[in-house]
Motif scaffolding. Structure first.
Motif, PDB file in Angstrom:
ATOM      1  N   PRO A 178      -5.007   1.870 -12.331  1.00  0.00           N
ATOM      2  CA  PRO A 178      -4.384   3.164 -12.040  1.00  0.00           C
ATOM      3  C   PRO A 178      -4.293   3.999 -13.297  1.00  0.00           C
ATOM      4  CG  PRO A 178      -3.105   1.361 -11.112  1.00  0.00           C
ATOM      5  CD  PRO A 178      -4.166   0.752 -11.973  1.00  0.00           C
ATOM      6  N   GLU A 179      -4.578   5.279 -13.189  1.00  0.00           N
ATOM      7  CA  GLU A 179      -4.575   6.149 -14.360  1.00  0.00           C
ATOM      8  C   GLU A 179      -3.170   6.639 -14.694  1.00  0.00           C
ATOM      9  OE1 GLU A 179      -7.426   9.243 -13.848  1.00  0.00           O
ATOM     10  OE2 GLU A 179      -9.008   7.835 -13.306  1.00  0.00           O
ATOM     11  N   ASN A 180      -2.205   6.382 -13.868  1.00  0.00           N
ATOM     12  CA  ASN A 180      -0.865   6.906 -14.051  1.00  0.00           C
ATOM     13  C   ASN A 180       0.079   5.899 -14.691  1.00  0.00           C
ATOM     14  OD1 ASN A 180      -1.254   5.403 -11.794  1.00  0.00           O
ATOM     15  ND2 ASN A 180       0.092   6.578 -10.482  1.00  0.00           N
ATOM     16  N   LYS A 186      -5.034  -1.632  -8.330  1.00  0.00           N
ATOM     17  CA  LYS A 186      -6.108  -0.678  -8.590  1.00  0.00           C
ATOM     18  C   LYS A 186      -6.506   0.199  -7.398  1.00  0.00           C
ATOM     19  CE  LYS A 186      -9.775  -4.088  -8.147  1.00  0.00           C
ATOM     20  NZ  LYS A 186     -10.796  -4.826  -8.884  1.00  0.00           N
ATOM     21  N   HIS A 187      -6.193  -0.195  -6.178  1.00  0.00           N
ATOM     22  CA  HIS A 187      -6.571   0.608  -5.012  1.00  0.00           C
ATOM     23  C   HIS A 187      -5.385   1.319  -4.369  1.00  0.00           C
ATOM     24  CE1 HIS A 187     -10.624  -0.883  -5.212  1.00  0.00           C
ATOM     25  NE2 HIS A 187     -10.183  -2.124  -5.202  1.00  0.00           N
ATOM     26  N   HIS A 188      -4.281   1.351  -5.044  1.00  0.00           N
ATOM     27  CA  HIS A 188      -3.069   1.969  -4.495  1.00  0.00           C
ATOM     28  C   HIS A 188      -3.109   3.485  -4.678  1.00  0.00           C
ATOM     29  CE1 HIS A 188      -1.840  -2.106  -4.178  1.00  0.00           C
ATOM     30  NE2 HIS A 188      -0.571  -1.839  -3.960  1.00  0.00           N
ATOM     31  N   GLN A 189      -3.260   4.199  -3.593  1.00  0.00           N
ATOM     32  CA  GLN A 189      -3.396   5.650  -3.625  1.00  0.00           C
ATOM     33  C   GLN A 189      -2.071   6.372  -3.840  1.00  0.00           C
ATOM     34  OE1 GLN A 189      -6.424   7.204  -3.466  1.00  0.00           O
ATOM     35  NE2 GLN A 189      -7.242   5.140  -3.566  1.00  0.00           N
ATOM     36  N   ARG A 190      -0.966   5.777  -3.442  1.00  0.00           N
ATOM     37  CA  ARG A 190       0.340   6.445  -3.514  1.00  0.00           C
ATOM     38  C   ARG A 190       1.095   6.155  -4.797  1.00  0.00           C
ATOM     39  NH1 ARG A 190       2.315   6.550   2.616  1.00  0.00           N
ATOM     40  NH2 ARG A 190       0.269   6.364   3.535  1.00  0.00           N
ATOM     41  N   LEU A 191       0.588   5.264  -5.603  1.00  0.00           N
ATOM     42  CA  LEU A 191       1.272   4.833  -6.814  1.00  0.00           C
ATOM     43  C   LEU A 191       1.451   5.995  -7.784  1.00  0.00           C
ATOM     44  CD1 LEU A 191       2.403   2.217  -7.993  1.00  0.00           C
ATOM     45  CD2 LEU A 191       0.204   1.854  -9.085  1.00  0.00           C
ATOM     46  N   GLN A 192       2.694   6.235  -8.179  1.00  0.00           N
ATOM     47  CA  GLN A 192       3.013   7.330  -9.090  1.00  0.00           C
ATOM     48  C   GLN A 192       3.487   6.837 -10.448  1.00  0.00           C
ATOM     49  OE1 GLN A 192       5.896   9.800  -7.115  1.00  0.00           O
ATOM     50  NE2 GLN A 192       4.680   9.941  -5.268  1.00  0.00           N
ATOM     51  N   SER A 193       4.118   5.674 -10.485  1.00  0.00           N
ATOM     52  CA  SER A 193       4.732   5.215 -11.724  1.00  0.00           C
ATOM     53  C   SER A 193       4.690   3.695 -11.825  1.00  0.00           C
ATOM     54  CB  SER A 193       6.195   5.693 -11.760  1.00  0.00           C
ATOM     55  OG  SER A 193       6.891   5.104 -12.825  1.00  0.00           O
ATOM     56  N   HIS A 198       0.792  -1.220   0.000  1.00  0.00           N
ATOM     57  CA  HIS A 198       0.000   0.000   0.000  1.00  0.00           C
ATOM     58  C   HIS A 198       0.829   1.276   0.000  1.00  0.00           C
ATOM     59  CE1 HIS A 198      -3.535  -2.436   0.371  1.00  0.00           C
ATOM     60  NE2 HIS A 198      -3.004  -3.058   1.400  1.00  0.00           N
ATOM     61  N   TYR A 199       2.117   1.162   0.281  1.00  0.00           N
ATOM     62  CA  TYR A 199       3.013   2.322   0.250  1.00  0.00           C
ATOM     63  C   TYR A 199       3.715   2.455  -1.100  1.00  0.00           C
ATOM     64  CZ  TYR A 199       2.473   2.782   5.286  1.00  0.00           C
ATOM     65  OH  TYR A 199       1.954   2.969   6.539  1.00  0.00           O
TER      66      TYR A 199
END
Length: 118
Positions: free
Chosen positions: A115-117, A88-95, A63-64
């Protein structure tokens, strides 16, 4: 890995690892009470759909996680979808780098809540 509760980065890149090793690593990570990994690099290996499916349970608990690199493997559409679904539920995902695998970008666009990113 139990003795490393504050581990933030794992880099297994360029090691020729296959799905059997991915499965062992995933099982080790899933058994941890807390997973605080922010960067997970499994690029330039021999991970197939089987390996991607093996990694998915561990990835879903990270989750981090901010950066994931699975580029330059042998992951096809099925494995790519499983990995992205696990994130799909990872809020911190950037790349997320899944380039240079064996699937087309269009095969992954049908994943709900991905994830949209990416």
């Amino acid at each position: 890995l139990d003795g490393l509760p504050f581990l933030e980065e794992i880099d297994f890149s360029h090691n020729g690892l296959n799905h059997e090793i991915a499965d062992l690593i995933s099982k080790s990570l899933v058994n941890l009470e807390f997973i605080r990994i922010k960067r997970f690099n499994f690029s330039h290996n021999n991970i197939s759909d089987i390996g991607a499916k093996s990694l998915a349970p561990a990835l879903s608990r990270m989750h981090y996680l901010e950066e994931l690199d699975l580029s330059n493997n042998e992951i096809q559409s099925t494995g790519g979808k499983v990995v992205l679904s696990a994130l799909k539920h990872h809020q911190r995902l950037q790349s997320v780098n899944i380039s240079s695998n064996s699937f087309s970008d269009s095969s992954l666009t049908s994943i709900p809540n991905s994830p949209e990113n990416i």
